[in-house]
Design a protein around this motif. Structure first.
Motif, short mmCIF file in Angstrom:
data_model
loop_
_atom_site.label_atom_id
_atom_site.label_comp_id
_atom_site.label_asym_id
_atom_site.label_seq_id
_atom_site.Cartn_x
_atom_site.Cartn_y
_atom_site.Cartn_z
N ALA A 1 -6.63 12.62 -10.46
CA ALA A 1 -5.84 13.59 -9.70
C ALA A 1 -5.35 13.05 -8.35
CB ALA A 1 -6.63 14.88 -9.50
N PRO A 2 -6.19 12.40 -7.53
CA PRO A 2 -5.67 11.90 -6.25
C PRO A 2 -4.60 10.82 -6.42
CG PRO A 2 -8.08 11.93 -6.28
CD PRO A 2 -7.63 12.16 -7.69
N LEU A 3 -4.68 10.07 -7.49
CA LEU A 3 -3.71 9.00 -7.72
C LEU A 3 -2.36 9.59 -8.11
CD1 LEU A 3 -6.06 6.61 -9.72
CD2 LEU A 3 -5.68 6.70 -7.26
N TYR A 4 -2.37 10.60 -8.97
CA TYR A 4 -1.12 11.24 -9.34
C TYR A 4 -0.53 12.04 -8.18
CZ TYR A 4 -1.31 9.77 -14.14
OH TYR A 4 -1.30 8.99 -15.27
N LEU B 1 1.46 9.57 -6.36
CA LEU B 1 2.65 9.18 -7.11
C LEU B 1 3.75 10.23 -6.98
CD1 LEU B 1 3.92 7.25 -9.36
CD2 LEU B 1 3.13 9.00 -10.97
N LEU B 2 3.38 11.50 -7.12
CA LEU B 2 4.39 12.56 -7.28
C LEU B 2 4.69 13.33 -6.00
CD1 LEU B 2 3.08 13.99 -10.65
CD2 LEU B 2 5.12 12.59 -10.31
N LEU B 3 3.75 13.39 -5.05
CA LEU B 3 3.94 14.26 -3.90
C LEU B 3 3.95 13.52 -2.56
CD1 LEU B 3 1.74 17.29 -5.00
CD2 LEU B 3 4.21 17.05 -5.13
N SER B 4 2.87 12.83 -2.24
CA SER B 4 2.78 12.30 -0.88
C SER B 4 3.53 10.98 -0.69
CB SER B 4 1.30 12.10 -0.49
OG SER B 4 0.76 10.98 -1.16
N GLY B 5 3.63 10.19 -1.77
CA GLY B 5 4.27 8.89 -1.64
C GLY B 5 3.41 7.84 -0.95
N ASP B 6 2.15 8.17 -0.67
CA ASP B 6 1.25 7.20 -0.04
C ASP B 6 0.92 6.09 -1.03
OD1 ASP B 6 1.02 8.60 2.40
OD2 ASP B 6 -0.43 9.97 1.50
N PRO B 7 0.50 4.92 -0.52
CA PRO B 7 0.19 3.80 -1.43
C PRO B 7 -0.91 4.16 -2.42
CG PRO B 7 0.31 3.07 0.87
CD PRO B 7 0.34 4.56 0.90
N ILE B 8 -0.75 3.64 -3.62
CA ILE B 8 -1.78 3.79 -4.66
C ILE B 8 -2.42 2.42 -4.83
CG2 ILE B 8 -2.27 4.60 -7.00
CD1 ILE B 8 0.47 5.97 -6.97
#
Length: 203
Positions: free
Chosen positions: A162-165, A168-175
């Motif tokens: 969940a935090p990874l998606y 990806l979809l909302l915050s745009g922070d690095p994965i």
């Protein structure tokens, strides 16, 4: 989830591979709204009638693309401890989402699922299969007494990705690797604390 393995031979399989690869390319380049069966046929170098006859609609093609991704997904690893298993899951999701092609493909498919019920059904099936593949590592952790009885294995696996998606979809922070490690550690800690136990089942 990362994909790998080999595909069966035969003309039908080769046509499907070519069309699904072309569909993935088109989705990455243009998104779901501009996905066109005729363009996919041209990219795949197959007849338009073949594509229309087999897949019928853009949604049908996206659904088969997801089915193919599920078929090709790398199998779950078994590392013998909860945290190592959850780390493996988090790293697999992380590598997939940062991949230039796979990350863009997932974005496009998820967008499609928000406006098309058949695409949503295919996406839900894809993740149900992936979650079911990884829940045995949580079940084994319960058997080893690493987790309390009544822990919901599917909820633990969902908590990892969940935090990874979200990034990806909302915050745009690095994965990145650190994010994957945090996701695994947080899910493991919450599971050990009984957060994911079914009401009345924890002891």
């Amino acid at each position: 989830m990362a994909v790998g393995g080999t595909r069966p031979g035969g003309r039908t399989a080769r046509v499907r591979t070519a069309v699904l690869n072309a569909a993935g390319d088109a989705l990455v380049e243009h998104g779901f709204d501009r996905l066109d069966l005729a363009d996919v046929a041209r990219r795949a170098e197959v007849g338009k009638t073949t594509v229309y006859r087999r897949w019928g609609t853009v949604t049908g093609l996206v659904a088969d693309l997801l089915a193919d991704m599920a078929e090709q997904s790398l199998p779950r690893t078994d590392n013998g401890s909860l945290i190592e298993d959850l780390r493996a899951n988090a790293r697999l999701v992380q590598r997939t989402l940062v991949d230039q092609r796979q990350g863009a493909l997932f974005r496009a498919v998820i967008v499609a699922a928000t406006c098309d019920s058949r695409a949503a059904e295919a996406l839900h099936h894809f993740y149900a299969v992936r979650i079911a593949e990884w829940t045995p590592c949580v079940e084994q952790a319960i058997q080893r007494a690493e987790l309390p009885p009544g822990t919901d294995p599917a909820e633990v696996i969902r908590a990892v990705s969940a935090p990874l998606y979200y990034r990806l979809l909302l915050s745009g922070d690095p994965i990145d690797d650190a994010t994957a490690e945090r996701a695994a550690q947080a899910a493991a800690a919450a599971a050990r604390a009984g957060v994911y136990t079914t009401a009345g089942d924890s002891r």
